[in-house]
Design a protein around this motif. Sequence first.
Motif, PDB file in Angstrom:
ATOM      1  N   ASN A   1      13.720  -2.350  -5.022  1.00 20.11           N
ATOM      2  CA  ASN A   1      12.531  -2.381  -4.341  1.00 20.11           C
ATOM      3  C   ASN A   1      11.298  -2.159  -5.164  1.00 20.11           C
ATOM      4  N   LEU A   2      10.470  -3.307  -5.643  1.00 19.74           N
ATOM      5  CA  LEU A   2       9.394  -3.053  -6.393  1.00 19.74           C
ATOM      6  C   LEU A   2       8.407  -2.183  -5.792  1.00 19.74           C
ATOM      7  N   ASP A   3       8.028  -2.343  -4.680  1.00 25.84           N
ATOM      8  CA  ASP A   3       7.023  -1.943  -4.151  1.00 25.84           C
ATOM      9  C   ASP A   3       7.213  -0.310  -3.884  1.00 25.84           C
ATOM     10  N   ALA A   4       8.535  -0.080  -3.669  1.00 22.55           N
ATOM     11  CA  ALA A   4       8.577   1.770  -3.426  1.00 22.55           C
ATOM     12  C   ALA A   4       9.189   2.332  -4.626  1.00 22.55           C
ATOM     13  N   SER A   5       9.170   1.545  -5.797  1.00 22.56           N
ATOM     14  CA  SER A   5       9.511   2.398  -6.839  1.00 22.56           C
ATOM     15  C   SER A   5       8.867   3.189  -7.593  1.00 22.56           C
ATOM     16  N   GLN A   6       9.372   4.414  -7.910  1.00 20.26           N
ATOM     17  CA  GLN A   6       8.631   5.662  -8.487  1.00 20.26           C
ATOM     18  C   GLN A   6       8.360   5.361 -10.262  1.00 20.26           C
ATOM     19  N   ALA A   7       9.554   4.503 -10.704  1.00 26.70           N
ATOM     20  CA  ALA A   7       9.748   4.194 -12.198  1.00 26.70           C
ATOM     21  C   ALA A   7       8.511   3.457 -12.886  1.00 26.70           C
ATOM     22  N   LEU A   8       7.467   3.003 -11.779  1.00 34.56           N
ATOM     23  CA  LEU A   8       6.691   2.018 -12.411  1.00 34.56           C
ATOM     24  C   LEU A   8       5.151   2.249 -11.792  1.00 34.56           C
ATOM     25  N   SER A   9       4.388   2.231 -12.863  1.00 33.29           N
ATOM     26  CA  SER A   9       2.899   2.630 -12.422  1.00 33.29           C
ATOM     27  C   SER A   9       2.463   1.330 -11.654  1.00 33.29           C
ATOM     28  N   GLU A  10       1.220   1.482 -11.105  1.00 35.83           N
ATOM     29  CA  GLU A  10       0.472   0.502 -10.136  1.00 35.83           C
ATOM     30  C   GLU A  10       0.216  -0.763 -10.852  1.00 35.83           C
ATOM     31  N   THR A  11      -0.255  -0.542 -12.144  1.00 39.84           N
ATOM     32  CA  THR A  11      -0.385  -1.661 -12.962  1.00 39.84           C
ATOM     33  C   THR A  11       0.713  -2.392 -13.304  1.00 39.84           C
ATOM     34  N   GLU A  12       1.808  -1.718 -13.520  1.00 43.76           N
ATOM     35  CA  GLU A  12       2.906  -2.407 -14.045  1.00 43.76           C
ATOM     36  C   GLU A  12       3.524  -3.263 -13.028  1.00 43.76           C
ATOM     37  N   LYS A  13       3.345  -2.605 -11.791  1.00 43.98           N
ATOM     38  CA  LYS A  13       4.067  -3.334 -10.327  1.00 43.98           C
ATOM     39  C   LYS A  13       3.046  -4.418 -10.295  1.00 43.98           C
ATOM     40  N   GLU A  14       1.749  -4.407 -10.512  1.00 45.49           N
ATOM     41  CA  GLU A  14       1.017  -5.637 -10.241  1.00 45.49           C
ATOM     42  C   GLU A  14       1.271  -6.615 -11.038  1.00 45.49           C
ATOM     43  N   ARG A  15       1.459  -6.286 -12.566  1.00 46.11           N
ATOM     44  CA  ARG A  15       1.928  -7.226 -13.553  1.00 46.11           C
ATOM     45  C   ARG A  15       3.146  -8.334 -13.319  1.00 46.11           C
ATOM     46  N   LEU A  16       4.039  -7.188 -12.729  1.00 45.11           N
ATOM     47  CA  LEU A  16       5.515  -7.866 -12.300  1.00 45.11           C
ATOM     48  C   LEU A  16       5.313  -8.593 -10.885  1.00 45.11           C
ATOM     49  N   ARG A  17       4.411  -8.242 -10.023  1.00 48.93           N
ATOM     50  CA  ARG A  17       3.995  -8.987  -8.988  1.00 48.93           C
ATOM     51  C   ARG A  17       3.788 -10.384  -9.345  1.00 48.93           C
ATOM     52  N   ASN A  18       2.753 -10.405 -10.388  1.00 48.40           N
ATOM     53  CA  ASN A  18       2.106 -11.758 -10.926  1.00 48.40           C
ATOM     54  C   ASN A  18       3.173 -12.493 -11.495  1.00 48.40           C
ATOM     55  N   LYS A  19       3.929 -11.997 -12.383  1.00 52.35           N
ATOM     56  CA  LYS A  19       4.813 -12.843 -13.204  1.00 52.35           C
ATOM     57  C   LYS A  19       6.078 -13.160 -12.546  1.00 52.35           C
ATOM     58  N   LEU A  20       6.543 -12.362 -11.707  1.00 61.44           N
ATOM     59  CA  LEU A  20       7.888 -12.469 -11.030  1.00 61.44           C
ATOM     60  C   LEU A  20       7.667 -12.997  -9.693  1.00 61.44           C
ATOM     61  N   ALA A  21       6.697 -13.698  -9.511  1.00 60.36           N
ATOM     62  CA  ALA A  21       6.230 -14.100  -7.891  1.00 60.36           C
ATOM     63  C   ALA A  21       7.418 -14.730  -7.060  1.00 60.36           C
ATOM     64  N   SER A  22       8.065 -15.564  -8.049  1.00 62.98           N
ATOM     65  CA  SER A  22       9.351 -16.670  -7.485  1.00 62.98           C
ATOM     66  C   SER A  22      10.539 -15.799  -7.375  1.00 62.98           C
ATOM     67  N   LYS A  23      10.703 -14.704  -8.146  1.00 61.62           N
ATOM     68  CA  LYS A  23      12.013 -14.047  -7.826  1.00 61.62           C
ATOM     69  C   LYS A  23      11.793 -12.887  -6.864  1.00 61.62           C
ATOM     70  N   ILE A  24      10.581 -12.645  -6.135  1.00 58.16           N
ATOM     71  CA  ILE A  24      10.502 -11.498  -5.520  1.00 58.16           C
ATOM     72  C   ILE A  24      10.432 -11.766  -4.088  1.00 58.16           C
ATOM     73  N   SER A  25      11.149 -11.398  -3.260  1.00 61.59           N
ATOM     74  CA  SER A  25      11.322 -11.771  -1.817  1.00 61.59           C
ATOM     75  C   SER A  25      10.068 -11.136  -1.101  1.00 61.59           C
ATOM     76  N   SER A  26       9.801 -11.603   0.140  1.00 61.44           N
ATOM     77  CA  SER A  26       8.597 -11.214   0.831  1.00 61.44           C
ATOM     78  C   SER A  26       8.486  -9.811   1.188  1.00 61.44           C
ATOM     79  N   GLU A  27       9.601  -9.057   1.297  1.00 62.28           N
ATOM     80  CA  GLU A  27       9.780  -7.665   1.400  1.00 62.28           C
ATOM     81  C   GLU A  27       9.490  -6.947   0.213  1.00 62.28           C
TER      82      GLU A  27
END
Length: 134
Positions: free
Chosen positions: A37-63
């Motif tokens: 769960n990328l959104d609920a992860s404590q291991a990543l900062s908000e900037t890292e989460k945003e970067r992953l959301r942009n780069k891995l958009a096709s691999k991330i589910s709607s949840e």
Amino acid sequence: MNTEIVISELNFKAIRSSGPGGQHVNKTASKVAISFNLDASQALSETEKERLRNKLASKISSEGFITLQCGETRSQHRNKGIVIERLVALLQQNLKVAKPRKKTKPSKGAIERRLKSKKENAFKKSNRKPPKIE
């Protein structure tokens, strides 16, 4: 990114696998699927989460889950290790910030070599033409 926290946040699920193994495959759940769960992860900062959301958009589910699975081997334990390595590598690779490209000019020697080769080609092709009769 803290790898230990990422691994502790993973949800594992064993599934029946296809592939080699004969009857063994039909009665054991050796394929491993993980969800992160990328959104609920404590291991990543908000900037890292945003970067992953942009780069891995096709691999991330709607949840907001990243799901990977591995059924390469007959061993559930080995499949689990392989899929964890894949997820960590995927996250690390997509968290890297690309170094900005510095614009450079071609050197004088490179420009001269290019022009010389163009002249040689032009001369070569002009010699292929039939002579002009005046």
